[in-house]
Write a protein that holds these residues in place. Structure first.
Motif, mmCIF file in Angstrom:
data_model
loop_
_atom_site.group_PDB
_atom_site.id
_atom_site.type_symbol
_atom_site.label_atom_id
_atom_site.label_comp_id
_atom_site.label_asym_id
_atom_site.label_seq_id
_atom_site.Cartn_x
_atom_site.Cartn_y
_atom_site.Cartn_z
ATOM 1 N N LYS A 53 35.335 15.329 78.077
ATOM 2 C CA LYS A 53 35.778 16.674 77.801
ATOM 3 C C LYS A 53 37.295 16.443 78.776
ATOM 4 C CE LYS A 53 35.837 21.679 78.775
ATOM 5 N NZ LYS A 53 34.894 22.662 79.075
ATOM 6 N N TYR A 54 38.378 16.769 78.115
ATOM 7 C CA TYR A 54 39.720 16.684 78.622
ATOM 8 C C TYR A 54 40.270 17.942 79.179
ATOM 9 C CZ TYR A 54 44.331 15.117 79.426
ATOM 10 O OH TYR A 54 45.873 14.868 79.960
ATOM 11 N N SER A 55 40.518 18.029 80.360
ATOM 12 C CA SER A 55 41.166 19.118 80.745
ATOM 13 C C SER A 55 41.837 18.931 82.211
ATOM 14 C CB SER A 55 40.188 20.383 81.129
ATOM 15 O OG SER A 55 39.440 20.333 82.109
ATOM 16 N N SER A 56 42.919 19.682 82.728
ATOM 17 C CA SER A 56 43.686 19.277 83.773
ATOM 18 C C SER A 56 43.845 17.936 84.047
ATOM 19 C CB SER A 56 43.134 19.930 84.975
ATOM 20 O OG SER A 56 42.774 21.421 84.739
ATOM 21 N N ASP A 57 44.489 17.101 82.912
ATOM 22 C CA ASP A 57 44.661 15.703 83.064
ATOM 23 C C ASP A 57 43.442 14.946 83.672
ATOM 24 O OD1 ASP A 57 47.333 16.066 81.914
ATOM 25 O OD2 ASP A 57 48.052 16.363 84.077
ATOM 26 N N LYS A 58 42.237 15.495 83.348
ATOM 27 C CA LYS A 58 40.935 14.662 83.849
ATOM 28 C C LYS A 58 40.093 14.381 82.904
ATOM 29 C CE LYS A 58 40.356 16.811 87.615
ATOM 30 N NZ LYS A 58 39.699 17.249 88.862
ATOM 31 N N LEU A 59 39.613 13.468 82.607
ATOM 32 C CA LEU A 59 38.454 13.205 81.737
ATOM 33 C C LEU A 59 37.081 13.319 82.495
ATOM 34 C CD1 LEU A 59 40.005 10.109 79.954
ATOM 35 C CD2 LEU A 59 39.260 12.204 78.756
ATOM 36 N N THR A 60 36.103 14.223 82.035
ATOM 37 C CA THR A 60 34.773 14.554 82.580
ATOM 38 C C THR A 60 33.795 13.927 81.391
ATOM 39 O OG1 THR A 60 35.764 16.347 83.633
ATOM 40 C CG2 THR A 60 33.384 16.367 83.576
ATOM 41 N N LYS A 61 32.832 13.296 81.961
ATOM 42 C CA LYS A 61 31.888 12.675 80.941
ATOM 43 C C LYS A 61 30.902 13.915 80.611
ATOM 44 C CE LYS A 61 28.158 9.536 80.778
ATOM 45 N NZ LYS A 61 27.281 8.398 81.515
ATOM 46 N N VAL A 62 30.692 14.031 79.442
ATOM 47 C CA VAL A 62 29.793 14.979 78.642
ATOM 48 C C VAL A 62 28.369 14.236 78.436
ATOM 49 C CG1 VAL A 62 29.393 16.538 76.980
ATOM 50 C CG2 VAL A 62 31.735 16.429 77.814
ATOM 51 N N CYS A 63 28.557 13.169 77.784
ATOM 52 C CA CYS A 63 27.039 12.539 77.382
ATOM 53 C C CYS A 63 27.461 11.213 76.978
ATOM 54 C CB CYS A 63 26.376 13.331 76.493
ATOM 55 S SG CYS A 63 27.124 13.208 74.916
ATOM 56 N N THR A 64 26.231 10.446 76.875
ATOM 57 C CA THR A 64 26.347 9.105 76.278
ATOM 58 C C THR A 64 25.425 8.910 75.230
ATOM 59 O OG1 THR A 64 27.021 8.299 78.509
ATOM 60 C CG2 THR A 64 26.233 6.620 76.852
ATOM 61 N N LEU A 65 26.046 8.457 74.055
ATOM 62 C CA LEU A 65 25.373 8.184 72.750
ATOM 63 C C LEU A 65 24.945 6.786 72.866
ATOM 64 C CD1 LEU A 65 24.376 9.753 70.351
ATOM 65 C CD2 LEU A 65 26.823 8.867 69.301
ATOM 66 N N ASP A 66 23.762 6.530 72.637
ATOM 67 C CA ASP A 66 23.244 5.434 72.449
ATOM 68 C C ASP A 66 23.978 4.174 71.381
ATOM 69 O OD1 ASP A 66 21.787 5.226 74.841
ATOM 70 O OD2 ASP A 66 19.799 5.913 73.613
ATOM 71 N N SER A 67 23.773 4.838 70.091
ATOM 72 C CA SER A 67 24.421 4.279 69.241
ATOM 73 C C SER A 67 25.017 5.189 68.126
ATOM 74 C CB SER A 67 23.439 3.246 68.548
ATOM 75 O OG SER A 67 22.475 4.120 67.747
ATOM 76 N N GLY A 68 25.842 4.764 67.156
ATOM 77 C CA GLY A 68 26.616 5.499 66.347
ATOM 78 C C GLY A 68 28.022 6.008 66.790
ATOM 79 N N LYS A 69 28.635 6.796 66.020
ATOM 80 C CA LYS A 69 29.584 7.822 66.430
ATOM 81 C C LYS A 69 29.710 8.965 66.027
ATOM 82 C CE LYS A 69 32.471 6.409 62.317
ATOM 83 N NZ LYS A 69 33.576 5.825 61.734
ATOM 84 N N ILE A 70 30.463 9.975 66.940
ATOM 85 C CA ILE A 70 30.527 11.417 66.815
ATOM 86 C C ILE A 70 31.580 11.684 65.766
ATOM 87 C CG2 ILE A 70 30.956 13.640 67.707
ATOM 88 C CD1 ILE A 70 29.496 12.643 70.561
ATOM 89 N N VAL A 71 31.353 12.291 64.763
ATOM 90 C CA VAL A 71 32.306 12.490 63.541
ATOM 91 C C VAL A 71 32.621 13.973 63.561
ATOM 92 C CG1 VAL A 71 31.978 10.356 62.372
ATOM 93 C CG2 VAL A 71 30.654 12.313 61.718
ATOM 94 N N GLY A 72 31.484 14.788 64.135
ATOM 95 C CA GLY A 72 31.917 16.281 64.003
ATOM 96 C C GLY A 72 31.292 17.057 65.204
ATOM 97 N N LEU A 73 31.850 18.023 65.737
ATOM 98 C CA LEU A 73 31.482 18.775 66.936
ATOM 99 C C LEU A 73 31.892 20.055 66.833
ATOM 100 C CD1 LEU A 73 30.654 17.392 69.591
ATOM 101 C CD2 LEU A 73 33.163 17.502 70.355
ATOM 102 N N LYS A 74 30.818 20.919 67.420
ATOM 103 C CA LYS A 74 31.115 22.533 67.335
ATOM 104 C C LYS A 74 30.432 23.017 68.590
ATOM 105 C CE LYS A 74 26.824 23.779 64.777
ATOM 106 N NZ LYS A 74 26.533 24.698 63.369
ATOM 107 N N LYS A 75 30.780 24.048 68.894
ATOM 108 C CA LYS A 75 30.139 24.634 70.304
ATOM 109 C C LYS A 75 28.953 25.462 69.848
ATOM 110 C CE LYS A 75 34.205 25.611 73.207
ATOM 111 N NZ LYS A 75 35.084 26.682 73.658
ATOM 112 N N VAL A 76 28.015 25.651 70.688
ATOM 113 C CA VAL A 76 26.737 26.264 70.501
ATOM 114 C C VAL A 76 27.018 27.666 70.963
ATOM 115 C CG1 VAL A 76 24.329 26.527 71.412
ATOM 116 C CG2 VAL A 76 25.150 24.402 70.913
ATOM 117 N N LYS A 77 26.444 28.493 70.198
ATOM 118 C CA LYS A 77 26.947 29.858 70.435
ATOM 119 C C LYS A 77 25.743 30.909 70.710
ATOM 120 C CE LYS A 77 30.935 29.930 67.266
ATOM 121 N NZ LYS A 77 31.857 30.198 66.437
#
Length: 180
Positions: A156-180
């Motif tokens: 996650k990028y905010s205030s000029d800093k990158l904060t790790k959210v998670c690590t995915l073992d394999s593959g790539k994230i092609v879509g993302l959405k917030k949980v409501k």
């Protein structure tokens, strides 16, 4: 012999209880889902879905409800790796002309700053970089082209800093959405 057996059984029961407590704490209500990710293999096959929790854990999910924000795939031509022979290290530079060719990126100053920060921090060539903007929050999924590992990291990028959210073992994230 019976005292010894009683002690062994007691120690075993304590270890099992401690293990169950640790397992419960790991999956307790303290962790809640914050994002849902649409994931493919690096070549685009094998679509799957994951829930991402605020403690960095991910779990496979069957849910496909709602719209995912599609990734902006950053062309690897925008950065170049260089060898620093004195320090025996590698560093990246950003090709601004290549960056400006993609209007989706260059028209958003936050994306430009995010990429600049990633390039400055990276010690390896970036293999995959996918960017996301969810409401006013920015995310970057990055996979380095180094070593034997196939893992990628969502930041996650905010205030000029990158904060790790998670690590995915394999593959790539092609879509993302917030949980409501």
């Amino acid at each position: 012999m019976t005292k010894r057996n009683t002690v062994i059984i007691t120690v075993f029961i304590i270890i099992v209880i401690m293990g169950l407590v640790c397992l419960h704490n790991q999956y307790s209500s303290n962790s809640s889902p914050i994002l849902e990710a649409k994931v493919t293999s690096d070549n685009g096959d094998n679509l799957s879905f994951f829930k991402i929790y605020n403690n960095g854990k991910i779990r496979k999910d069957s849910s496909t409800k709602g719209q995912f924000v599609k990734a902006i795939e950053v062309d690897s031509q925008i950065y170049h790796d260089h060898a620093d022979k004195e320090n025996n290290s590698t560093y990246l530079t950003l090709d601004k002309a290549e960056l400006n060719k993609d209007q989706r990126i260059s028209s958003d100053p936050t994306f430009v700053k995010l990429i600049s920060n990633l390039v400055k921090q990276s010690k390896y060539l970036i293999g995959i970089l996918n960017l996301f903007k969810l409401d006013n929050e920015y995310y970057a999924f990055i996979k380095y082209n180094a070593g034997l590992s196939d893992e990628g990291t969502l930041y996650k990028y905010s205030s000029d800093k990158l904060t790790k959210v998670c690590t995915l073992d394999s593959g790539k994230i092609v879509g993302l959405k917030k949980v409501k």
